[in-house]
Design a protein around this motif. Sequence first.
Motif, PDB file in Angstrom:
ATOM      1  N   ASN A 177       7.467  -3.281  -4.603  1.00 53.24           N
ATOM      2  CA  ASN A 177       7.768  -2.441  -5.767  1.00 53.24           C
ATOM      3  C   ASN A 177       6.606  -1.501  -6.039  1.00 53.24           C
ATOM      4  O   ASN A 177       5.844  -1.637  -6.990  1.00 53.24           O
ATOM      5  CB  ASN A 177       8.033  -3.338  -6.989  1.00 53.24           C
ATOM      6  N   LEU A 178       6.493  -0.493  -5.157  1.00 61.57           N
ATOM      7  CA  LEU A 178       5.374   0.429  -5.215  1.00 61.57           C
ATOM      8  C   LEU A 178       5.689   1.665  -6.021  1.00 61.57           C
ATOM      9  O   LEU A 178       6.825   2.133  -6.023  1.00 61.57           O
ATOM     10  CB  LEU A 178       4.970   0.841  -3.791  1.00 61.57           C
ATOM     11  N   ALA A 179       4.686   2.205  -6.689  1.00 60.65           N
ATOM     12  CA  ALA A 179       4.880   3.372  -7.532  1.00 60.65           C
ATOM     13  C   ALA A 179       5.449   4.548  -6.746  1.00 60.65           C
ATOM     14  O   ALA A 179       6.250   5.309  -7.248  1.00 60.65           O
ATOM     15  CB  ALA A 179       3.559   3.782  -8.176  1.00 60.65           C
ATOM     16  N   SER A 180       5.050   4.681  -5.495  1.00 58.95           N
ATOM     17  CA  SER A 180       5.495   5.825  -4.717  1.00 58.95           C
ATOM     18  C   SER A 180       6.951   5.731  -4.286  1.00 58.95           C
ATOM     19  O   SER A 180       7.512   6.692  -3.803  1.00 58.95           O
ATOM     20  CB  SER A 180       4.624   5.981  -3.477  1.00 58.95           C
ATOM     21  N   SER A 181       7.552   4.552  -4.438  1.00 55.86           N
ATOM     22  CA  SER A 181       8.953   4.394  -4.030  1.00 55.86           C
ATOM     23  C   SER A 181       9.889   4.316  -5.224  1.00 55.86           C
ATOM     24  O   SER A 181      11.082   4.111  -5.074  1.00 55.86           O
ATOM     25  CB  SER A 181       9.114   3.138  -3.171  1.00 55.86           C
ATOM     26  N   PHE A 230       0.844  -1.190   0.000  1.00 55.75           N
ATOM     27  CA  PHE A 230       0.000   0.000   0.000  1.00 55.75           C
ATOM     28  C   PHE A 230       0.881   1.244   0.000  1.00 55.75           C
ATOM     29  O   PHE A 230       1.737   1.396   0.880  1.00 55.75           O
ATOM     30  CB  PHE A 230      -0.895   0.051   1.247  1.00 55.75           C
ATOM     31  N   ALA A 231       0.692   2.120  -0.962  1.00 51.28           N
ATOM     32  CA  ALA A 231       1.371   3.419  -0.990  1.00 51.28           C
ATOM     33  C   ALA A 231       0.297   4.473  -0.770  1.00 51.28           C
ATOM     34  O   ALA A 231      -0.504   4.753  -1.654  1.00 51.28           O
ATOM     35  CB  ALA A 231       2.069   3.631  -2.328  1.00 51.28           C
ATOM     36  N   LEU A 232       0.264   5.052   0.435  1.00 50.78           N
ATOM     37  CA  LEU A 232      -0.798   5.996   0.768  1.00 50.78           C
ATOM     38  C   LEU A 232      -0.237   7.295   1.314  1.00 50.78           C
ATOM     39  O   LEU A 232       0.827   7.328   1.934  1.00 50.78           O
ATOM     40  CB  LEU A 232      -1.788   5.394   1.758  1.00 50.78           C
ATOM     41  N   TYR A 233      -0.978   8.352   1.070  1.00 45.86           N
ATOM     42  CA  TYR A 233      -0.573   9.698   1.466  1.00 45.86           C
ATOM     43  C   TYR A 233      -1.681  10.305   2.318  1.00 45.86           C
ATOM     44  O   TYR A 233      -2.842  10.347   1.919  1.00 45.86           O
ATOM     45  CB  TYR A 233      -0.338  10.556   0.221  1.00 45.86           C
ATOM     46  N   LEU A 234      -1.309  10.765   3.524  1.00 41.54           N
ATOM     47  CA  LEU A 234      -2.236  11.471   4.401  1.00 41.54           C
ATOM     48  C   LEU A 234      -1.918  12.954   4.336  1.00 41.54           C
ATOM     49  O   LEU A 234      -0.802  13.364   4.680  1.00 41.54           O
ATOM     50  CB  LEU A 234      -2.094  10.983   5.844  1.00 41.54           C
ATOM     51  N   TYR A 265      -5.154   9.424   0.113  1.00 38.21           N
ATOM     52  CA  TYR A 265      -4.766   9.215  -1.278  1.00 38.21           C
ATOM     53  C   TYR A 265      -3.996   7.902  -1.382  1.00 38.21           C
ATOM     54  O   TYR A 265      -3.023   7.689  -0.654  1.00 38.21           O
ATOM     55  CB  TYR A 265      -3.877  10.353  -1.772  1.00 38.21           C
ATOM     56  N   TYR A 266      -4.416   7.044  -2.303  1.00 37.42           N
ATOM     57  CA  TYR A 266      -3.689   5.806  -2.581  1.00 37.42           C
ATOM     58  C   TYR A 266      -3.012   5.933  -3.943  1.00 37.42           C
ATOM     59  O   TYR A 266      -3.670   5.985  -4.971  1.00 37.42           O
ATOM     60  CB  TYR A 266      -4.638   4.611  -2.574  1.00 37.42           C
ATOM     61  N   ASP A 301       0.684  -2.102  17.422  1.00 42.81           N
ATOM     62  CA  ASP A 301       1.206  -0.863  16.861  1.00 42.81           C
ATOM     63  C   ASP A 301       2.108  -1.135  15.650  1.00 42.81           C
ATOM     64  O   ASP A 301       2.891  -2.090  15.644  1.00 42.81           O
ATOM     65  CB  ASP A 301       1.996  -0.110  17.935  1.00 42.81           C
ATOM     66  N   ILE A 302       1.993  -0.280  14.636  1.00 41.17           N
ATOM     67  CA  ILE A 302       2.861  -0.349  13.459  1.00 41.17           C
ATOM     68  C   ILE A 302       3.907   0.751  13.494  1.00 41.17           C
ATOM     69  O   ILE A 302       5.105   0.504  13.342  1.00 41.17           O
ATOM     70  CB  ILE A 302       2.037  -0.243  12.158  1.00 41.17           C
ATOM     71  N   GLY A 303       3.449   1.993  13.700  1.00 44.57           N
ATOM     72  CA  GLY A 303       4.385   3.113  13.704  1.00 44.57           C
ATOM     73  C   GLY A 303       3.649   4.424  13.545  1.00 44.57           C
ATOM     74  O   GLY A 303       2.419   4.461  13.444  1.00 44.57           O
ATOM     75  N   PRO A 304       4.374   5.549  13.506  1.00 45.36           N
ATOM     76  CA  PRO A 304       3.745   6.870  13.449  1.00 45.36           C
ATOM     77  C   PRO A 304       2.985   7.102  12.147  1.00 45.36           C
ATOM     78  O   PRO A 304       3.442   6.747  11.070  1.00 45.36           O
ATOM     79  CB  PRO A 304       4.922   7.834  13.580  1.00 45.36           C
ATOM     80  N   ALA A 305       1.803   7.701  12.280  1.00 50.24           N
ATOM     81  CA  ALA A 305       1.003   8.120  11.120  1.00 50.24           C
ATOM     82  C   ALA A 305       1.338   9.576  10.851  1.00 50.24           C
ATOM     83  O   ALA A 305       0.964  10.454  11.623  1.00 50.24           O
ATOM     84  CB  ALA A 305      -0.482   7.940  11.405  1.00 50.24           C
ATOM     85  N   LYS A 306       2.044   9.826   9.772  1.00 47.29           N
ATOM     86  CA  LYS A 306       2.560  11.164   9.480  1.00 47.29           C
ATOM     87  C   LYS A 306       1.635  11.906   8.517  1.00 47.29           C
ATOM     88  O   LYS A 306       1.455  11.485   7.376  1.00 47.29           O
ATOM     89  CB  LYS A 306       3.968  11.047   8.892  1.00 47.29           C
ATOM     90  N   ALA A 307       1.064  13.020   9.003  1.00 48.86           N
ATOM     91  CA  ALA A 307       0.234  13.862   8.140  1.00 48.86           C
ATOM     92  C   ALA A 307       1.142  14.698   7.247  1.00 48.86           C
ATOM     93  O   ALA A 307       2.197  15.171   7.672  1.00 48.86           O
ATOM     94  CB  ALA A 307      -0.659  14.761   8.980  1.00 48.86           C
ATOM     95  N   GLY A 308       0.736  14.855   5.993  1.00 45.61           N
ATOM     96  CA  GLY A 308       1.543  15.597   5.032  1.00 45.61           C
ATOM     97  C   GLY A 308       2.695  14.790   4.485  1.00 45.61           C
ATOM     98  O   GLY A 308       3.666  15.349   3.980  1.00 45.61           O
ATOM     99  N   ALA A 309       2.587  13.478   4.547  1.00 43.53           N
ATOM    100  CA  ALA A 309       3.677  12.610   4.095  1.00 43.53           C
ATOM    101  C   ALA A 309       3.119  11.300   3.541  1.00 43.53           C
ATOM    102  O   ALA A 309       2.003  10.883   3.858  1.00 43.53           O
ATOM    103  CB  ALA A 309       4.647  12.323   5.233  1.00 43.53           C
ATOM    104  N   ARG A 310       3.930  10.665   2.726  1.00 42.27           N
ATOM    105  CA  ARG A 310       3.608   9.363   2.158  1.00 42.27           C
ATOM    106  C   ARG A 310       4.094   8.266   3.098  1.00 42.27           C
ATOM    107  O   ARG A 310       5.121   8.404   3.769  1.00 42.27           O
ATOM    108  CB  ARG A 310       4.309   9.219   0.813  1.00 42.27           C
ATOM    109  N   THR A 311       3.343   7.172   3.149  1.00 40.52           N
ATOM    110  CA  THR A 311       3.755   5.990   3.899  1.00 40.52           C
ATOM    111  C   THR A 311       3.582   4.772   3.007  1.00 40.52           C
ATOM    112  O   THR A 311       2.528   4.603   2.384  1.00 40.52           O
ATOM    113  CB  THR A 311       2.923   5.805   5.173  1.00 40.52           C
ATOM    114  N   ASP A 312       4.614   3.941   2.934  1.00 38.36           N
ATOM    115  CA  ASP A 312       4.534   2.673   2.210  1.00 38.36           C
ATOM    116  C   ASP A 312       4.449   1.540   3.227  1.00 38.36           C
ATOM    117  O   ASP A 312       5.332   1.393   4.077  1.00 38.36           O
ATOM    118  CB  ASP A 312       5.761   2.469   1.327  1.00 38.36           C
TER     119      ASP A 312
END
Length: 264
Positions: free
Chosen positions: A259-263, A117-121, A244-245, A172-183
Amino acid sequence: MVRSRTPRVLVAVLAVVAALLLGACSVRGGSSSGGSSSGPTGDGVLWRSGTDAATVLDTYRRTPWNTDDADDPKAVPSPDVPGRTAVAYTVPGGGTRSELEPAYRSFREGDENWFGFALYLPKDFPVGTSDWQVVAQWKNSGDGSPPLSIQVHGGRFVLEGGEAIGEHWQRDIGPAKAGARTDLVLRVHFSSDPGDGAVDVSMDGKQVVSDYHPKGGTLYPDESSYLKTGLYRSSDIGDDGTVYYDDVVIASDETAASNLASSS
């Protein structure tokens, strides 16, 4: 004497009709999908979200329960990958659901798959809420909360599930960062047996959960599960929210899921 060709013609016509019907249907739990799917590509990818603005939503299944007091999912320019089309899921304050189902089969006892999953908050996403917010879930075929989901609350990404069988758990997985992408890349071994059901999670290329066995398993007894992505949350949340995905991948191995598009 001229022999009748009717039986041969009839057989040929029936064969063509059968081929067309098989090509038009994609199955989840034995039902018609209503969407198209990118099938196995030979590189470990079993299904992948589309990238073209005009057709990206066609790689998902159309269902009447995708949206509830929210906007329908939309194909939009990616906020973080230039030239990429993303899917935006927006839920207003007080709303509940904006989701899509990949047009792929259900997951059953003993299955093991990898998910990317490549998602952006965005900056205004309410990551700090104490209420539940689901950004991906492996929804069970029956009623109630899913056996496995990814949620955002308390400023964290959290694995959660088991509530429908009275075995609620969190990890727990880790920090949810607003204004950033997470893979996020997950390995899920699907089983209702907590000794067999297991999850691995990598976050932005770093493994953060290893061979975790939820007390409720990763599947409910005698049920299957199917993937949903987007935003599903408590109606008590008063802030608007959009996820956003950029990319979603279902794969048979870690390399393909990573092998995600965002990376790239």
